[in-house]
Structure formats: structure tokens, C-alpha cells
Design a protein around this motif. Structure first.
Motif, PDB file in Angstrom:
ATOM      1  N   VAL A  70      -9.669 103.027  31.383  1.00  0.00           N
ATOM      2  CA  VAL A  70      -9.826 104.321  31.287  1.00  0.00           C
ATOM      3  C   VAL A  70      -8.573 104.899  30.396  1.00  0.00           C
ATOM      4  N   PRO A  71      -8.572 105.112  29.022  1.00  0.00           N
ATOM      5  CA  PRO A  71      -7.543 105.339  28.079  1.00  0.00           C
ATOM      6  C   PRO A  71      -7.311 106.847  28.463  1.00  0.00           C
ATOM      7  N   GLY A  72      -8.441 107.569  28.929  1.00  0.00           N
ATOM      8  CA  GLY A  72      -7.909 109.285  29.113  1.00  0.00           C
ATOM      9  C   GLY A  72      -7.395 109.970  27.764  1.00  0.00           C
ATOM     10  N   GLY A  73      -6.881 111.008  28.264  1.00  0.00           N
ATOM     11  CA  GLY A  73      -6.526 111.802  27.370  1.00  0.00           C
ATOM     12  C   GLY A  73      -5.666 111.218  26.323  1.00  0.00           C
ATOM     13  N   SER A  74      -4.755 110.579  26.772  1.00  0.00           N
ATOM     14  CA  SER A  74      -3.690 109.825  25.924  1.00  0.00           C
ATOM     15  C   SER A  74      -4.077 108.984  24.939  1.00  0.00           C
ATOM     16  N   GLY A  75      -5.332 108.379  25.418  1.00  0.00           N
ATOM     17  CA  GLY A  75      -6.057 107.231  24.429  1.00  0.00           C
ATOM     18  C   GLY A  75      -6.572 107.939  23.562  1.00  0.00           C
ATOM     19  N   VAL A  76      -7.278 109.249  23.589  1.00  0.00           N
ATOM     20  CA  VAL A  76      -7.857 110.087  22.606  1.00  0.00           C
ATOM     21  C   VAL A  76      -6.653 110.521  21.659  1.00  0.00           C
ATOM     22  N   TYR A  77      -5.386 110.963  22.435  1.00  0.00           N
ATOM     23  CA  TYR A  77      -4.101 111.255  21.446  1.00  0.00           C
ATOM     24  C   TYR A  77      -4.138 109.930  20.496  1.00  0.00           C
ATOM     25  N   ILE A  78      -3.772 108.891  20.843  1.00  0.00           N
ATOM     26  CA  ILE A  78      -3.440 107.777  20.023  1.00  0.00           C
ATOM     27  C   ILE A  78      -4.459 107.387  18.838  1.00  0.00           C
ATOM     28  N   GLU A  79      -5.873 107.586  19.233  1.00  0.00           N
ATOM     29  CA  GLU A  79      -6.885 107.216  18.488  1.00  0.00           C
ATOM     30  C   GLU A  79      -7.138 108.208  17.498  1.00  0.00           C
ATOM     31  N   GLU A  80      -7.031 109.445  17.819  1.00  0.00           N
ATOM     32  CA  GLU A  80      -6.874 110.529  16.611  1.00  0.00           C
ATOM     33  C   GLU A  80      -5.634 110.587  15.817  1.00  0.00           C
ATOM     34  N   LEU A  81      -4.449 110.535  16.399  1.00  0.00           N
ATOM     35  CA  LEU A  81      -3.223 110.466  15.805  1.00  0.00           C
ATOM     36  C   LEU A  81      -3.202 109.284  14.505  1.00  0.00           C
ATOM     37  N   LEU A  82      -3.594 108.135  15.169  1.00  0.00           N
ATOM     38  CA  LEU A  82      -3.850 106.998  14.199  1.00  0.00           C
ATOM     39  C   LEU A  82      -4.685 107.265  13.149  1.00  0.00           C
ATOM     40  N   ALA A  83      -6.007 107.817  13.436  1.00  0.00           N
ATOM     41  CA  ALA A  83      -6.872 107.930  12.478  1.00  0.00           C
ATOM     42  C   ALA A  83      -6.582 109.063  11.355  1.00  0.00           C
ATOM     43  N   GLU A  84      -5.513 110.079  11.807  1.00  0.00           N
ATOM     44  CA  GLU A  84      -5.213 110.854  10.656  1.00  0.00           C
ATOM     45  C   GLU A  84      -4.072 110.336  10.037  1.00  0.00           C
ATOM     46  N   LEU A  85      -2.957 109.721  10.561  1.00  0.00           N
ATOM     47  CA  LEU A  85      -1.836 108.979   9.602  1.00  0.00           C
ATOM     48  C   LEU A  85      -2.398 107.977   8.775  1.00  0.00           C
ATOM     49  N   ALA A  86      -3.581 107.184   9.198  1.00  0.00           N
ATOM     50  CA  ALA A  86      -4.182 106.131   8.537  1.00  0.00           C
ATOM     51  C   ALA A  86      -4.577 106.878   7.166  1.00  0.00           C
ATOM     52  N   THR A  87      -5.071 108.123   6.837  1.00  0.00           N
ATOM     53  CA  THR A  87      -5.575 108.543   5.664  1.00  0.00           C
ATOM     54  C   THR A  87      -4.515 108.655   4.597  1.00  0.00           C
ATOM     55  N   GLY A  88      -3.131 108.395   5.069  1.00  0.00           N
ATOM     56  CA  GLY A  88      -2.092 108.381   3.990  1.00  0.00           C
ATOM     57  C   GLY A  88      -1.646 109.538   3.342  1.00  0.00           C
ATOM     58  N   ALA A  89      -2.203 110.774   4.119  1.00  0.00           N
ATOM     59  CA  ALA A  89      -1.927 112.207   3.670  1.00  0.00           C
ATOM     60  C   ALA A  89      -0.626 112.593   4.045  1.00  0.00           C
ATOM     61  N   HIS A  90       0.171 111.923   5.023  1.00  0.00           N
ATOM     62  CA  HIS A  90       1.234 112.288   5.733  1.00  0.00           C
ATOM     63  C   HIS A  90       2.533 111.341   5.300  1.00  0.00           C
ATOM     64  N   GLY A  91       2.423 110.573   4.478  1.00  0.00           N
ATOM     65  CA  GLY A  91       3.331 109.511   3.799  1.00  0.00           C
ATOM     66  C   GLY A  91       3.969 108.593   4.855  1.00  0.00           C
ATOM     67  N   VAL A  92       3.175 108.174   5.941  1.00  0.00           N
ATOM     68  CA  VAL A  92       3.754 107.369   6.828  1.00  0.00           C
ATOM     69  C   VAL A  92       2.700 105.966   6.829  1.00  0.00           C
ATOM     70  N   ASP A  93       3.152 104.861   7.058  1.00  0.00           N
ATOM     71  CA  ASP A  93       2.555 103.636   7.117  1.00  0.00           C
ATOM     72  C   ASP A  93       2.536 103.244   8.608  1.00  0.00           C
ATOM     73  N   VAL A  94       1.729 103.030   9.225  1.00  0.00           N
ATOM     74  CA  VAL A  94       1.531 102.628  10.796  1.00  0.00           C
ATOM     75  C   VAL A  94       1.172 101.184  10.909  1.00  0.00           C
ATOM     76  N   THR A  95       1.992 100.713  11.944  1.00  0.00           N
ATOM     77  CA  THR A  95       1.867  99.431  12.395  1.00  0.00           C
ATOM     78  C   THR A  95       1.628  99.557  13.935  1.00  0.00           C
ATOM     79  N   GLY A  96       0.569  99.076  14.351  1.00  0.00           N
ATOM     80  CA  GLY A  96       0.505  99.241  15.940  1.00  0.00           C
ATOM     81  C   GLY A  96       1.049  98.018  16.653  1.00  0.00           C
ATOM     82  N   LEU A  97       1.583  98.309  18.106  1.00  0.00           N
ATOM     83  CA  LEU A  97       2.259  97.508  18.708  1.00  0.00           C
ATOM     84  C   LEU A  97       1.502  97.392  20.275  1.00  0.00           C
ATOM     85  N   ALA A  98       0.937  96.279  20.707  1.00  0.00           N
ATOM     86  CA  ALA A  98       0.238  96.128  21.769  1.00  0.00           C
ATOM     87  C   ALA A  98       0.534  94.994  22.619  1.00  0.00           C
ATOM     88  N   ALA A  99       0.048  94.567  23.688  1.00  0.00           N
ATOM     89  CA  ALA A  99       0.262  93.239  24.572  1.00  0.00           C
ATOM     90  C   ALA A  99      -0.515  92.323  24.071  1.00  0.00           C
TER      91      ALA A  99
END
Length: 365
Positions: free
Chosen positions: A10-39
Motif C-alpha cells: 500500500v504505497p499510499g500518499g507518499s507513493g503518489v508523491y514519489i511517482e509524481e515527483l519522479l515523473a516530473e523530474l524525469a522530463t529534464g525540465a528542472h536540470g536534475v538527473d535522478v537515480t532511484g535507490l531501492a532494496a
């Protein structure tokens, strides 16, 4: 960026936050390259989608062991798993050890306000994470001023706390899509919608008692509860409330969830405490009259566009529901839509990227 929450059942609201933030940062419009970290995960990819092309580095440990190792041993460091990094972003209380600048998102500190809503193990884990954040974070991102005030009250430095409200991505629904959803779910009457993960702070017992009173005054109106099981159960119906007046639909697809919003007469979210209150914003995007709790982050999100009530008072809540579904509904709907236009994930991502830049080059702690 820690993305492990997306693998939670149940990712909940924090899951939505991560999903949407990743999607927006991945556009490249904000000058940030993202690498995900998981178990470590041997099973399928997360239910919440990752942006195409996002690199995710997996630690050699499964989630439970990894989280304990991060808290108790201080290994593995984020950069040891993900490679060279300028900034590490802990998007929940899972805070990895690192020698790089550290940003932590604090969604809420509900465990301090009412520990009985969480397990003893969970409370201990949250408190250790809070102490690590207090000691080591170069910046703390919070979604509301209410959560910022809570953070200051528990000793976080005001200079490190940044209020970055969430956004919400509109999912427009046509009349035909809403009609299809209502046919499939048997929602024949007008209804008030509630949406969230079922847990004690969501205040469902008071909502049901309030709706028992509403049902007597509005025999044409039903209550629809949508969302996954969390830690708690839907309470039993109060005496006198016919079972068919309350529909429990459980977890819905994103499309069906927004059809449920679009088809509702009003939205009610009388939560006792929230870090932000994303369902309130989603409902407002659909132009729904909203009833929510005074003195909470939900009231902050509503910004004067909703009917605010004492969440402990079934009588007040019932009166507000009658008002929200009566002659005042069109004006409340207009105010909701206008308020929702103030929020977007693009703005959230841009502000988050500014926080990254503000700490890049520092050494945390």
C-alpha cells in the motif's frame, strides 16, 4: 532518490508523491538527473510505474533488513549502492546513511501526536528516523505549513525546513466513463465520496455516525468509501443506518478512482491529522464541494474553499454534508476548482530541485 516505497503493498500518499515527483523530474525540465535507490527485489516491478529510462540501483539486502541496517549499522551508504551522487533524497522515513548532502521529506509526524495509531515497533522506527533527520539532514522538505510547524516543535532547525506543497495530476473523465463506472459498481443514487487508506486517524467512525444523521434527512444520498486496507477496518454501521446506504469499494484503479471523484455529489475527508491531504486536492480538481477538518493541513490545502468542521463532532459534520449537497453546492464547486489551480507537480518539482541546488556541495551532518 529513495524509491523503495513504490514496492510497498500500500504505497499510499507518499507513493503518489514519489511517482509524481519522479515523473516530473524525469522530463529534464528542472536540470536534475535522478537515480532511484531501492532494496533487493526478486519479484515483479512495483505496482506504481517508474518513468521510462529511470535507473534504479538495488541494495543487496531486502527491505526489512536494509532499513534496519541503515538505522542501526549505518550501512550500506547510498553512494555505495547508487554510485556518484551530488545529493541524496530520502523521500520517506527510510533515511539512508550517506556522506553526501542529505534531503529528507517529512510527510507528517503523526506518530508523535497519537502513538496508539501505530505499532510499538513502528513508533520506535519512526523516532529513530526523526532523530537521524534532526542530526544529519541538510534540508527537510514538508508538504504543508502545518507539518513545518510540527517539525519546528520537535526541534528541527527552521532554516533547514522548506514547505513544498504537493501537486495533483488531473485525470479528466467523460460523462460516458463516469456512467460506465457507476453501472459497474451499482452506484445508482447520488453519493458523498470518501477516499483514503483505512487507518484510525482517518476518523471513519465519526463519518459514519454523521452520515447516519444525514441519511435520515437525505434519503436519496449514499456514502461511498474508496481506498485500500491499511491498519484498521471499516467500522460497523451505526444503529439505524441501512447497510445499502454505505458502499465500500476498496482499492480502485487510477481511472476508476477519478471516475468516482467525477461522479460524486460532494467529498468528505474528516481526518484527524494529515501531512497534506492529497484527496482533498484531487476532489477539488474535479470541482467537488469539499467538507474537511478545521485546524489541519487539509484546511490549509482547501484555503477557504471548503466547509471546515470539528472532526470530533458528528453533528457538525452532518450539517456540513447537508449544506455541501444542497443549494450551496454550485458555489462550493466553483471555489474548489479555483483553489485547485494553485497546485501542480511541476511547481513542486521545480521547488524541490531548488532545494537540491541549495545543499549541493555541502557535507551533511
Amino acid at each position: 532518490m529513495v524509491v523503495e516505497q513504490l514496492w510497498q503493498p500500500v504505497p499510499g500518499g507518499s507513493g503518489v508523491y514519489i511517482e509524481e515527483l519522479l515523473a516530473e523530474l524525469a522530463t529534464g525540465a528542472h536540470g536534475v538527473d535522478v537515480t532511484g535507490l531501492a532494496a533487493r527485489h526478486a519479484g515483479p516491478p512495483p505496482a506504481q510505474p517508474l518513468p521510462p529510462g529511470l535507473a534504479v540501483r538495488h541494495a543487496p539486502l531486502p527491505r526489512t533488513v536494509l532499513y534496519e541496517s541503515w538505522q542501526r549499522v549505518g550501512h550500506p551508504r547510498a553512494e555505495a549502492v547508487a554510485g556518484p551522487l551530488d545529493v541524496v533524497h530520502a523521500t520517506t522515513w527510510a533515511v539512508p546513511p550517506t556522506r553526501r548532502p542529505l534531503v529528507v521529506t517529512v510527510h507528517d509526524v503523526a506518530f508523535l501526536h497519537d502513538p496508539t495509531h501505530f505499532t510499538a515497533r513502528g513508533n520506535a522506527w519512526f523516532r529513530r528516523a526523526l532523530e537521524r533527520t534532526r542530526r544529519s539532514a541538510d534540508a527537510v522538505i514538508v508538504p504543508s505549513q502545518a507539518t513545518a510547524d510540527d517539525c519546528l516543535a520537535v526541534g528541527l532547525d527552521a532554516a533547514r525546513v522548506h514547505v513544498v506543497p504537493h501537486g495533483s495530476r488531473p485525470v479528466p473523465r467523460t460523462a460516458a466513463q463516469v456512467a460506465d463506472f457507476r453501472d459497474r459498481t451499482g452506484l445508482g443514487r447520488p453519493y458523498v465520496l470518501w477516499c483514503g487508506t483505512i487507518e484510525p486517524r482517518k476518523n471513519l467512525p465519526v463519518l459514519l455516525r454523521a452520515f447516519a444523521s444525514v441519511a435520515d434527512r437525505r434519503p436519496d444520498l449514499d456514502l461511498v468509501l474508496v481506498g485500500p486496507a491499511g491498519w484498521g477496518e471499516v467500522p460497523g454501521h451505526p444503529a439505524g443506518l441501512a447497510p445499502d446506504r454505505v458502499r465500500v469499494l476498496g482499492r480502485l484503479s487510477r481511472e476508476d478512482l477519478h471516475s468516482a471523484y467525477a461522479g460524486a455529489a460532494a467529498f468528505c475527508f474528516p481526518s484527524v491529522r494529515e501531512g497534506f491531504g492529497l484527496p482533498v486536492l484531487e476532489a477539488m480538481q474535479h470541482g467537488l464541494p469539499v467538507v474537511t477538518s478545521a485546524g489541519t493541513a487539509c484546511a490549509e490545502v482547501a484555503g477557504g474553499a471548503a466547509l471546515l468542521v470539528d472532526p470530533a463532532s458528528p453533528a457538525d459534520l452532518a450539517d456540513a454534508l447537508v449544506e455541501a449537497t444542497g443549494p450551496a453546492a454550485p458555489d462550493l464547486a466553483r471555489r474548489s476548482a479555483e483553489r485547485a489551480a494553485d497546485f501542480s507537480w511541476r511547481r513542486s518539482a521545480a521547488t524541490t530541485a531548488d532545494v537540491y541546488r541549495s545543499v549541493a556541495g555541502r557535507r551533511s551532518g
